[in-house]
Design a protein around this motif. Sequence first.
Motif, PDB file in Angstrom:
ATOM      1  N   VAL A   1     -17.755 -76.901 -69.598  1.00 36.31           N
ATOM      2  CA  VAL A   1     -19.386 -76.676 -70.169  1.00 36.31           C
ATOM      3  C   VAL A   1     -19.567 -77.782 -71.317  1.00 36.31           C
ATOM      4  O   VAL A   1     -18.595 -78.311 -71.808  1.00 36.31           O
ATOM      5  CB  VAL A   1     -19.290 -75.371 -70.909  1.00 36.31           C
ATOM      6  CG1 VAL A   1     -19.276 -74.292 -69.999  1.00 36.31           C
ATOM      7  CG2 VAL A   1     -18.323 -75.175 -71.901  1.00 36.31           C
ATOM      8  N   ILE A   2     -20.851 -77.870 -71.552  1.00 35.51           N
ATOM      9  CA  ILE A   2     -21.241 -78.846 -72.287  1.00 35.51           C
ATOM     10  C   ILE A   2     -21.893 -78.229 -73.630  1.00 35.51           C
ATOM     11  O   ILE A   2     -22.746 -77.611 -73.455  1.00 35.51           O
ATOM     12  CB  ILE A   2     -22.159 -79.887 -71.963  1.00 35.51           C
ATOM     13  CG1 ILE A   2     -21.323 -80.917 -70.842  1.00 35.51           C
ATOM     14  CG2 ILE A   2     -22.580 -81.003 -72.840  1.00 35.51           C
ATOM     15  CD1 ILE A   2     -22.133 -81.843 -70.099  1.00 35.51           C
ATOM     16  N   VAL A   3     -21.438 -78.566 -74.783  1.00 36.14           N
ATOM     17  CA  VAL A   3     -22.133 -77.734 -76.042  1.00 36.14           C
ATOM     18  C   VAL A   3     -22.851 -78.894 -76.631  1.00 36.14           C
ATOM     19  O   VAL A   3     -22.262 -79.764 -77.130  1.00 36.14           O
ATOM     20  CB  VAL A   3     -21.096 -77.095 -76.852  1.00 36.14           C
ATOM     21  CG1 VAL A   3     -21.860 -76.152 -77.692  1.00 36.14           C
ATOM     22  CG2 VAL A   3     -20.128 -76.416 -76.110  1.00 36.14           C
ATOM     23  N   GLY A   4     -24.142 -78.620 -77.005  1.00 39.21           N
ATOM     24  CA  GLY A   4     -24.909 -79.811 -77.418  1.00 39.21           C
ATOM     25  C   GLY A   4     -25.679 -80.647 -76.458  1.00 39.21           C
ATOM     26  O   GLY A   4     -25.142 -81.197 -75.675  1.00 39.21           O
TER      27      GLY A   4
ATOM     28  N   ALA B   1     -22.634 -75.379 -67.010  1.00 37.82           N
ATOM     29  CA  ALA B   1     -23.747 -74.877 -68.156  1.00 37.82           C
ATOM     30  C   ALA B   1     -23.638 -75.748 -69.253  1.00 37.82           C
ATOM     31  O   ALA B   1     -22.570 -76.464 -69.542  1.00 37.82           O
ATOM     32  CB  ALA B   1     -23.705 -73.405 -68.655  1.00 37.82           C
ATOM     33  N   MET B   2     -24.666 -75.707 -70.014  1.00 37.92           N
ATOM     34  CA  MET B   2     -24.851 -76.568 -71.268  1.00 37.92           C
ATOM     35  C   MET B   2     -25.524 -75.611 -72.181  1.00 37.92           C
ATOM     36  O   MET B   2     -25.989 -74.544 -71.879  1.00 37.92           O
ATOM     37  CB  MET B   2     -25.861 -77.579 -71.104  1.00 37.92           C
ATOM     38  CG  MET B   2     -25.510 -78.734 -70.118  1.00 37.92           C
ATOM     39  SD  MET B   2     -26.894 -80.135 -70.073  1.00 37.92           S
ATOM     40  CE  MET B   2     -26.426 -81.041 -71.492  1.00 37.92           C
TER      41      MET B   2
ATOM     42  N   ASP C   1     -29.888 -79.105 -62.056  1.00 36.15           N
ATOM     43  CA  ASP C   1     -29.643 -77.623 -61.598  1.00 36.15           C
ATOM     44  C   ASP C   1     -28.606 -76.945 -62.594  1.00 36.15           C
ATOM     45  O   ASP C   1     -28.086 -75.794 -62.299  1.00 36.15           O
ATOM     46  CB  ASP C   1     -29.067 -77.766 -60.049  1.00 36.15           C
ATOM     47  CG  ASP C   1     -29.676 -76.813 -59.336  1.00 36.15           C
ATOM     48  OD1 ASP C   1     -31.088 -76.683 -59.457  1.00 36.15           O
ATOM     49  OD2 ASP C   1     -28.889 -76.007 -58.625  1.00 36.15           O
ATOM     50  N   ILE C   2     -28.308 -77.645 -63.601  1.00 41.42           N
ATOM     51  CA  ILE C   2     -27.362 -76.957 -64.720  1.00 41.42           C
ATOM     52  C   ILE C   2     -28.265 -76.492 -65.939  1.00 41.42           C
ATOM     53  O   ILE C   2     -29.032 -77.243 -66.632  1.00 41.42           O
ATOM     54  CB  ILE C   2     -26.236 -78.071 -65.012  1.00 41.42           C
ATOM     55  CG1 ILE C   2     -25.417 -78.399 -63.868  1.00 41.42           C
ATOM     56  CG2 ILE C   2     -25.496 -77.389 -66.509  1.00 41.42           C
ATOM     57  CD1 ILE C   2     -24.778 -79.787 -64.077  1.00 41.42           C
TER      58      ILE C   2
END
Lengths: 216, 216
Positions: free
Chosen positions: A89-92, A115-116, A130-131
């Motif tokens: 996952v990517i945060v930010g 997800a982000m 699509d994320i």
Amino acid sequence: MERDHSKISMAVIRRLPKYRRYLEELLNNDIHRISSNELSKMTGFTASQIRQDLNNFGGFGQQGYGYNVEALYEEIGKILGLDREYETVIVGAGNLGQAIVNYTNFEKSGFKMRAMFDVNPKLIGLKIRDIEIKDADELETFVRENNIDIGIICTTKEQAQIVADQLVRGNIRGIWNFAPADLQVPDHVMLENVHLSESLFTLSYLLKSQSEDEER
Amino acid sequence: MERDHSKISMAVIRRLPKYRRYLEELLNNDIHRISSNELSKMTGFTASQIRQDLNNFGGFGQQGYGYNVEALYEEIGKILGLDREYETVIVGAGNLGQAIVNYTNFEKSGFKMRAMFDVNPKLIGLKIRDIEIKDADELETFVRENNIDIGIICTTKEQAQIVADQLVRGNIRGIWNFAPADLQVPDHVMLENVHLSESLFTLSYLLKSQSEDEER
DNA sequence: TAGATTGTTAATCGATTAACAATC
DNA sequence: TAGATTGTTAATCGATTAACAATC
């Protein structure tokens, strides 16, 4: 053939991706055999160092012949853990987060972006490739329920430790941190930092010493 | 007090930004005096190493007292070349280029972003934070006429060497390269790479060895 | 077999740590 | 002055390079 990898120095590990990159190039050019000497010319590392490095993990070469490019490429991939997939996952979801999610080479290497997360209501609900960008409040739960391996922190330095704590509570295994902060995480969580300003400041040091050298 | 900096090892240089970051934090907390021992606790480097590092550049401390935070912060800034401004361009106005141009901390440190360049007609002419995205064809001329010091390469790996050649012809002094390629530049041009996939692969190695350790 | 090149040991080099005299 | 902490030398540790016997 496999050795105990547990005490390999990080200096060795950080050279492996470069070997792998050049081996990939050789494969693309249909070259199937390479000597440590030729690899040395390509990478800039000494042939001796290359042989030492590779021998930490086993004898991949053959005397009088050199190394088989495919086999060595595969072996290095395995050593680096690139023979499996990682849930990520990517945060930010600012420019940096978006740059990473759009750089599809990471996906190709097995790092699946699931997800982000962001706090900005204008971004929440949007989709990139699509994320979905989700509400940062859902981070911990999402990480736990989806068995996420890696959290990529692309927040401000103020948010970074808070996010890291949430990731840890969600049972994350590793953190790739782009925030300019030294995060505190438990020993079992692996942490790799990309401190951009440290890299830029190193460049400015080099410019300075280069101009001082010229004055001589 | 100043010594000959010409043969300082890069290992030392790459620790300086971290020292500086913690000193800045101390300043923000109104702490004006620090010992190598306290700095050691904060940074994780040994006190001995910190004293060795700093003494490469002169005796900034005082026996029985420690280091003056402001003075040391300033000195490290000077060593890193952060006491001046740099004229900078970004080549490649995709997410990564935009992330960098929007990260205003670099501007605050003296890295002035003068223009961005791209080949995409949809981007050319747009402005980000008042910084214009120009046609990549104009790169060499712009760099030469505006005495640009640093070129930041945020292009694909295919474009990176071409862009580097243009920067060099425009008399660039340093290149900050984000493309996953080893660029060829003349000796007088300083090159600092940020190879993100190498960093990510290192993290995946760490995850792998961590899980192997747990099996024991 | 002769030639090439690895795997591996030994030598060198460089970086980190320890120790302590100098000195504020 | 006594205490603290640097600056600096010496000792240790680790990483790189050199050399060559093993072997394909």
